[in-house]
Design a protein around this motif. Structure first.
Motif, PDB file in Angstrom:
ATOM      1  N   ILE A   3       1.063  -1.192   0.034  1.00  0.00           N
ATOM      2  CA  ILE A   3       0.112  -0.131  -0.123  1.00  0.00           C
ATOM      3  C   ILE A   3       0.949   1.129  -0.091  1.00  0.00           C
ATOM      4  CG2 ILE A   3      -1.723  -0.987   1.087  1.00  0.00           C
ATOM      5  CD1 ILE A   3      -0.887   0.064   3.542  1.00  0.00           C
ATOM      6  N   PHE A   4       0.317   2.364  -0.312  1.00  0.00           N
ATOM      7  CA  PHE A   4       0.954   3.666  -0.602  1.00  0.00           C
ATOM      8  C   PHE A   4       0.474   4.685   0.186  1.00  0.00           C
ATOM      9  CE2 PHE A   4       2.534   0.979  -4.023  1.00  0.00           C
ATOM     10  CZ  PHE A   4       3.994   0.898  -3.788  1.00  0.00           C
ATOM     11  N   ALA A   5       0.923   5.582   0.670  1.00  0.00           N
ATOM     12  CA  ALA A   5       0.560   6.919   1.053  1.00  0.00           C
ATOM     13  C   ALA A   5       0.166   7.801  -0.149  1.00  0.00           C
ATOM     14  CB  ALA A   5       1.242   7.605   2.074  1.00  0.00           C
ATOM     15  N   THR A   6      -0.957   8.820   0.155  1.00  0.00           N
ATOM     16  CA  THR A   6      -1.392   9.762  -0.912  1.00  0.00           C
ATOM     17  C   THR A   6      -0.113  10.875  -1.134  1.00  0.00           C
ATOM     18  OG1 THR A   6      -3.260   9.509  -0.447  1.00  0.00           O
ATOM     19  CG2 THR A   6      -3.096  11.551  -1.676  1.00  0.00           C
ATOM     20  N   ALA A   7       0.783  11.056  -0.049  1.00  0.00           N
ATOM     21  CA  ALA A   7       1.705  11.876   0.013  1.00  0.00           C
ATOM     22  C   ALA A   7       2.494  11.574  -1.393  1.00  0.00           C
ATOM     23  CB  ALA A   7       2.495  11.752   1.061  1.00  0.00           C
ATOM     24  N   GLU A  41      -3.250  19.990  -0.845  1.00  0.00           N
ATOM     25  CA  GLU A  41      -3.624  19.247   0.535  1.00  0.00           C
ATOM     26  C   GLU A  41      -4.410  18.174   0.501  1.00  0.00           C
ATOM     27  OE1 GLU A  41      -4.268  21.417   4.537  1.00  0.00           O
ATOM     28  OE2 GLU A  41      -5.985  21.430   3.320  1.00  0.00           O
ATOM     29  N   ASN A  42      -5.166  18.137  -0.712  1.00  0.00           N
ATOM     30  CA  ASN A  42      -6.231  16.965  -0.868  1.00  0.00           C
ATOM     31  C   ASN A  42      -6.832  17.003  -2.098  1.00  0.00           C
ATOM     32  OD1 ASN A  42      -8.647  15.494  -0.436  1.00  0.00           O
ATOM     33  ND2 ASN A  42      -9.023  16.001   1.755  1.00  0.00           N
ATOM     34  N   LEU A  43      -6.607  15.417  -2.572  1.00  0.00           N
ATOM     35  CA  LEU A  43      -7.072  15.316  -3.803  1.00  0.00           C
ATOM     36  C   LEU A  43      -8.748  14.681  -3.823  1.00  0.00           C
ATOM     37  CD1 LEU A  43      -3.787  13.463  -5.218  1.00  0.00           C
ATOM     38  CD2 LEU A  43      -5.033  15.535  -6.234  1.00  0.00           C
ATOM     39  N   GLY A  44      -9.356  14.527  -2.919  1.00  0.00           N
ATOM     40  CA  GLY A  44     -10.713  14.055  -2.940  1.00  0.00           C
ATOM     41  C   GLY A  44     -10.717  12.608  -3.269  1.00  0.00           C
ATOM     42  N   VAL A  77     -10.595  19.239  -4.978  1.00  0.00           N
ATOM     43  CA  VAL A  77      -9.279  19.401  -4.681  1.00  0.00           C
ATOM     44  C   VAL A  77      -8.868  20.753  -3.820  1.00  0.00           C
ATOM     45  CG1 VAL A  77      -7.169  20.136  -5.941  1.00  0.00           C
ATOM     46  CG2 VAL A  77      -8.991  18.465  -7.108  1.00  0.00           C
ATOM     47  N   ILE A  78      -7.978  20.435  -2.883  1.00  0.00           N
ATOM     48  CA  ILE A  78      -7.683  21.560  -1.934  1.00  0.00           C
ATOM     49  C   ILE A  78      -6.079  21.959  -2.068  1.00  0.00           C
ATOM     50  CG2 ILE A  78      -7.591  22.459   0.421  1.00  0.00           C
ATOM     51  CD1 ILE A  78     -10.067  20.551   0.894  1.00  0.00           C
ATOM     52  N   ALA A  79      -5.940  23.002  -2.312  1.00  0.00           N
ATOM     53  CA  ALA A  79      -4.487  23.698  -2.505  1.00  0.00           C
ATOM     54  C   ALA A  79      -4.479  24.863  -1.656  1.00  0.00           C
ATOM     55  CB  ALA A  79      -4.267  23.840  -3.605  1.00  0.00           C
ATOM     56  N   GLY A  80      -3.058  25.007  -1.164  1.00  0.00           N
ATOM     57  CA  GLY A  80      -2.536  26.250  -0.556  1.00  0.00           C
ATOM     58  C   GLY A  80      -2.604  27.282  -1.540  1.00  0.00           C
ATOM     59  N   ILE A  81      -3.064  28.552  -1.424  1.00  0.00           N
ATOM     60  CA  ILE A  81      -3.043  29.446  -2.487  1.00  0.00           C
ATOM     61  C   ILE A  81      -1.754  29.973  -2.907  1.00  0.00           C
ATOM     62  CG2 ILE A  81      -3.738  31.894  -3.062  1.00  0.00           C
ATOM     63  CD1 ILE A  81      -6.476  31.290  -1.543  1.00  0.00           C
ATOM     64  N   ASP A  82      -1.337  29.799  -4.134  1.00  0.00           N
ATOM     65  CA  ASP A  82      -0.259  30.237  -4.789  1.00  0.00           C
ATOM     66  C   ASP A  82      -0.395  31.136  -5.794  1.00  0.00           C
ATOM     67  OD1 ASP A  82       2.291  30.603  -5.771  1.00  0.00           O
ATOM     68  OD2 ASP A  82       3.183  28.636  -5.562  1.00  0.00           O
ATOM     69  N   MET A 139      -4.379  30.158   3.455  1.00  0.00           N
ATOM     70  CA  MET A 139      -5.289  30.311   2.713  1.00  0.00           C
ATOM     71  C   MET A 139      -5.598  29.401   1.763  1.00  0.00           C
ATOM     72  SD  MET A 139      -5.633  34.452   2.648  1.00  0.00           S
ATOM     73  CE  MET A 139      -4.078  34.687   1.487  1.00  0.00           C
ATOM     74  N   LYS A 140      -6.587  28.686   1.319  1.00  0.00           N
ATOM     75  CA  LYS A 140      -6.889  27.659   0.596  1.00  0.00           C
ATOM     76  C   LYS A 140      -7.554  27.962  -0.816  1.00  0.00           C
ATOM     77  CE  LYS A 140      -5.274  25.105   3.920  1.00  0.00           C
ATOM     78  NZ  LYS A 140      -6.126  24.088   4.894  1.00  0.00           N
ATOM     79  N   LEU A 141      -7.221  27.127  -1.876  1.00  0.00           N
ATOM     80  CA  LEU A 141      -7.895  27.089  -3.179  1.00  0.00           C
ATOM     81  C   LEU A 141      -8.844  25.971  -3.026  1.00  0.00           C
ATOM     82  CD1 LEU A 141      -8.591  28.028  -6.061  1.00  0.00           C
ATOM     83  CD2 LEU A 141      -6.845  26.651  -6.888  1.00  0.00           C
ATOM     84  N   ASN A 142     -10.110  26.025  -2.957  1.00  0.00           N
ATOM     85  CA  ASN A 142     -11.011  24.856  -3.009  1.00  0.00           C
ATOM     86  C   ASN A 142     -11.644  24.728  -4.513  1.00  0.00           C
ATOM     87  OD1 ASN A 142     -10.670  24.383  -0.559  1.00  0.00           O
ATOM     88  ND2 ASN A 142     -12.058  25.429   0.236  1.00  0.00           N
TER      89      ASN A 142
END
Length: 159
Positions: A3-7, A41-44, A77-82, A139-142
């Protein structure tokens, strides 16, 4: 079994790729120019679900279930805003259109010297919202990806 982590997973957005009646295959994604969406941060979730079709058989006093059309739930999908990230800028631009875009997910599961697992699909960007939350939060991009195709799976391969 391993098995593998999402990281270590990465998400890429490509260009416009129209829906079609048949399932997509890997070669449908040839020629795409891929741009990585960074600071994830999250791929859903990704994959199909069958819609339930029911029939109430009066004489049997039983509801029968059948599989109907297939649908992929939205991929959140969640990402830190850049503000300088080309992938996040592409997501924001795609949200303003009605087109479907090619997407690729690459996992960090390659065997030594081999190639990693990949997933390919098309989606409309249903939303690209900013979340600010509390003082000690990033701050996140959703982004909501409305998946409009099957998922093409490419398994990790040894060299």
């Amino acid at each position: 079994m391993t098995i593998f982590a999402t990281a270590g997973a990465k998400l890429f957005i490509g260009g416009v790729l129209a829906m079609k009646s048949d399932d997509f295959v890997l070669t449908d994604f040839d020629g795409q120019t891929w741009v990585e969406v960074k600071e994830l941060e999250n791929l859903g979730t990704l994959g199909d679900t069958a819609n339930e079709v029911t029939f109430d058989a009066i004489g049997e006093n039983r509801t029968k279930r059948l599989k109907g059309t297939r649908v992929a739930p939205p991929m959140e999908v969640i990402a830190g805003i850049d503000y300088a990230d080309a992938g996040q800028l592409a997501i924001a631009a795609a949200e303003k259109t009605n087109a479907d875009y090619a997407f690729k997910v690459v996992f960090d599961d390659a065997p030594a010297g081999g190639t990693p697992s990949e997933r390919y699909f098309i989606a409309k960007i249903g939303s690209a919202n900013e979340a600010y939350d509390a003082a000690n939060a990033v701050m996140k991009l959703n982004a909501t990806l409305w998946v409009n195709s099957n998922t093409v799976r490419v398994n990790a391969a040894a060299p």
